[in-house]
Write an enzyme that holds these catalytic residues in place. Structure first.
Site: not given
Ligand code: APR
Length: 252
Positions: A67, A99, A115, A192, A216, A234
């Site tokens: 971390y 975070v 989170h 996601s 996304n 984004a």
């Molecule tokens: N712009 C927008 N979206 C994007 C980009 C971008 N440049 N690059 C990737 N993505 C999308 C991916 O397609 C995916 O759907 O961002 C998403 C990231 O998904 P995850 O990696 O699952 O992250 P997140 O949804 O924030 O995870 C939720 O899971 O592991 C736990 O606590 C952790 O907060 C996290 C939670």
């Protein structure tokens, strides 16, 4: 293009806007997401070995070191145009699963962190907030760094993030649920939509009658919840969307 025009119209008319973000909004700042193939953070580290109370109990130095490495990484990057566009949405309530502190550094001061945050360490025993270590230099990825001790009870200091199996901060979850239930538009960016209870927030907004707009580059389970799906990143989509919805603000 019709979609971004439709999304801009929804935002322009909205009285109460919620922006709900995940790791994807920080991807273009250079912060790896969790589940994207190849670049995903979990690809290199097994979630269960680092982000659980048991892992911290078994290996406090490995978990704390990881971390601290992430916190230092975040400190070396900058908010991207996606964060800045969100910060320019003056009356929006920003709710994040991230975070990192990139929303705050972009100007979204009152961001709700579902989170937790890398920047709010606390005692693992008494819960007392702890100062951020003033160590200089970035710990090597995966290097073990022994966590500091609590000034009050000498317990080990832990990262201020929510681990798998832990409850979300009640006040943050309540604030997020209230905002999602009351809003006209919820803009979900870069998540996601798979990790609950956070993933319930866009669904709650839709059930409460809000229009959900998703940004996304990939399809997600939120595609069926969103009224408008903007397939893009984004940093590309949000500035254009904000300029169309609030042209006068863009002129500032
Ligand atoms: N712009 C927008 N979206 C994007 C980009 C971008 N440049 N690059 C990737 N993505 C999308 C991916 O397609 C995916 O759907 O961002 C998403 C990231 O998904 P995850 O990696 O699952 O992250 P997140 O949804 O924030 O995870 C939720 O899971 O592991 C736990 O606590 C952790 O907060 C996290 C939670």
């Amino acid at each position: 293009m019709a979609d971004v025009r439709e999304a801009a119209k929804l935002l322009e008319k909205a009285q109460r806007v919620v922006v709900f973000t995940g790791a994807g909004i920080s991807a273009e700042s250079g912060v790896p997401t969790f589940r994207d193939a190849l670049t995903g953070l979990w690809e290199r580290f097994d979630a269960q070995s680092l982000a659980t109370p048991q892992a911290f109990q078994d290996d406090p130095d490995l978990v704390w070191g990881w971390y601290e490495w992430r916190r230092h990484r975040v400190s070396t990057v900058h908010p991207n145009p996606g964060h800045l566009a969100v910060a320019a949405m003056k009356n929006a309530v920003v709710i994040t699963q991230n975070v990192d502190d990139l929303h705050e550094r972009a100007g979204s001061a009152d961001t709700v962190h579902l989170h937790g945050s890398l920047f709010m360490p606390r005692c693992s025993q008494c819960g007392e907030a702890a100062a951020l270590p003033s160590t200089t230099g970035e710990p090597d990825e995966g290097r073990r760094v022994w966590p500091p001790s609590c000034v009050r009870c000498a317990g080990l200091i832990r990262p201020g993030v929510v681990w798998f199996g832990e409850a979300l901060p009640e006040a943050a979850l309540e604030a997020a649920a209230r905002a999602a239930s009351d809003c006209d538009v919820l803009l979900t960016v870069g998540t996601s939509g798979m990790v609950y209870p956070a993933a319930e927030i866009p669904r709650l907004a839709a059930r409460s009658g809000a229009a959900v707009i998703q940004v996304n580059p990939q399809p997600t389970p939120l595609d069926s919840v969103a009224l408008v799906n903007l397939r893009g990143s984004a940093a590309q989509v949000l500035p254009d969307l904000a300029a169309r919805a609030w042209p006068d603000q863009a002129a500032e």
